[in-house]
Design a protein around this motif. Structure first.
Motif, mmCIF file in Angstrom:
data_model
loop_
_atom_site.group_PDB
_atom_site.id
_atom_site.type_symbol
_atom_site.label_atom_id
_atom_site.label_comp_id
_atom_site.label_asym_id
_atom_site.label_seq_id
_atom_site.Cartn_x
_atom_site.Cartn_y
_atom_site.Cartn_z
ATOM 1 N N PRO A 84 33.658 55.202 -13.723
ATOM 2 C CA PRO A 84 33.629 54.719 -15.230
ATOM 3 C C PRO A 84 33.644 53.230 -15.278
ATOM 4 O O PRO A 84 34.471 52.566 -14.423
ATOM 5 C CB PRO A 84 34.466 55.506 -15.904
ATOM 6 N N HIS A 85 33.074 52.471 -16.070
ATOM 7 C CA HIS A 85 33.149 50.938 -16.054
ATOM 8 C C HIS A 85 33.625 50.578 -17.554
ATOM 9 O O HIS A 85 32.994 51.075 -18.559
ATOM 10 C CB HIS A 85 31.862 50.266 -16.024
ATOM 11 N N THR A 86 34.686 49.803 -17.534
ATOM 12 C CA THR A 86 34.943 49.201 -19.149
ATOM 13 C C THR A 86 34.059 48.710 -19.751
ATOM 14 O O THR A 86 34.124 48.743 -20.804
ATOM 15 C CB THR A 86 36.399 48.416 -18.791
ATOM 16 N N ASP A 89 32.101 50.805 -21.914
ATOM 17 C CA ASP A 89 32.989 51.923 -22.781
ATOM 18 C C ASP A 89 33.400 52.998 -22.165
ATOM 19 O O ASP A 89 33.666 54.054 -22.661
ATOM 20 C CB ASP A 89 32.377 52.088 -23.971
ATOM 21 N N GLY A 90 33.636 52.774 -20.808
ATOM 22 C CA GLY A 90 34.358 54.069 -19.749
ATOM 23 C C GLY A 90 33.580 54.841 -19.386
ATOM 24 O O GLY A 90 33.731 56.100 -18.752
ATOM 25 N N THR A 92 29.989 55.971 -16.880
ATOM 26 C CA THR A 92 29.488 55.634 -15.665
ATOM 27 C C THR A 92 28.180 55.230 -15.944
ATOM 28 O O THR A 92 27.624 55.461 -17.133
ATOM 29 C CB THR A 92 29.366 56.796 -14.675
#
Length: 111
Positions: A84-86, A89-90, A92
């Protein structure tokens, strides 16, 4: 060492820079310099490089180039497809394009 020998030895980076600038101009690629001592002008790359170094390169002793390529490819796959990437927005990268209409609306309001 003579002055002429020192000067000729100093031209390596200058010649490389000129070759890169010629390549960039020939292909009409925009070029943006990062000011010396200002790595945050390229914060995304600095962040990525730090993660790669901390999570992969510093964690393994590579026995060969093939071994290094294998481990780095596995790390890259995890980073690009499963983590997941901030900034998303969380989600993947696989989930992000397929998120629900509600999530898409929420994402647009965050900008």
């Amino acid at each position: 060492m003579s002055t002429s020998a020192t000067r000729s030895g100093d031209n390596g980076t200058e010649l490389t820079s000129n070759a890169i600038l010629t390549w960039q101009q020939d292909r009409k690629v925009e070029w943006h310099y990062i000011a010396s001592g200002k790595p945050m002008q390229n914060g995304f790359v600095e962040s990525f490089n730090g993660r790669l170094r901390d999570e992969c390169l510093n964690e393994h002793l590579f026995s060969s180039l093939r071994h290094a390529r294998h481990l780095i490819a596995a790390w890259r796959d995890d980073y690009n497809h499963h983590r997941p990437h901030t900034s998303l927005d969380g989600f993947t990268t696989r989930e992000f394009p397929n998120r629900s209409a509600k999530d898409q609306t929420l994402s647009r309001t965050n900008f």
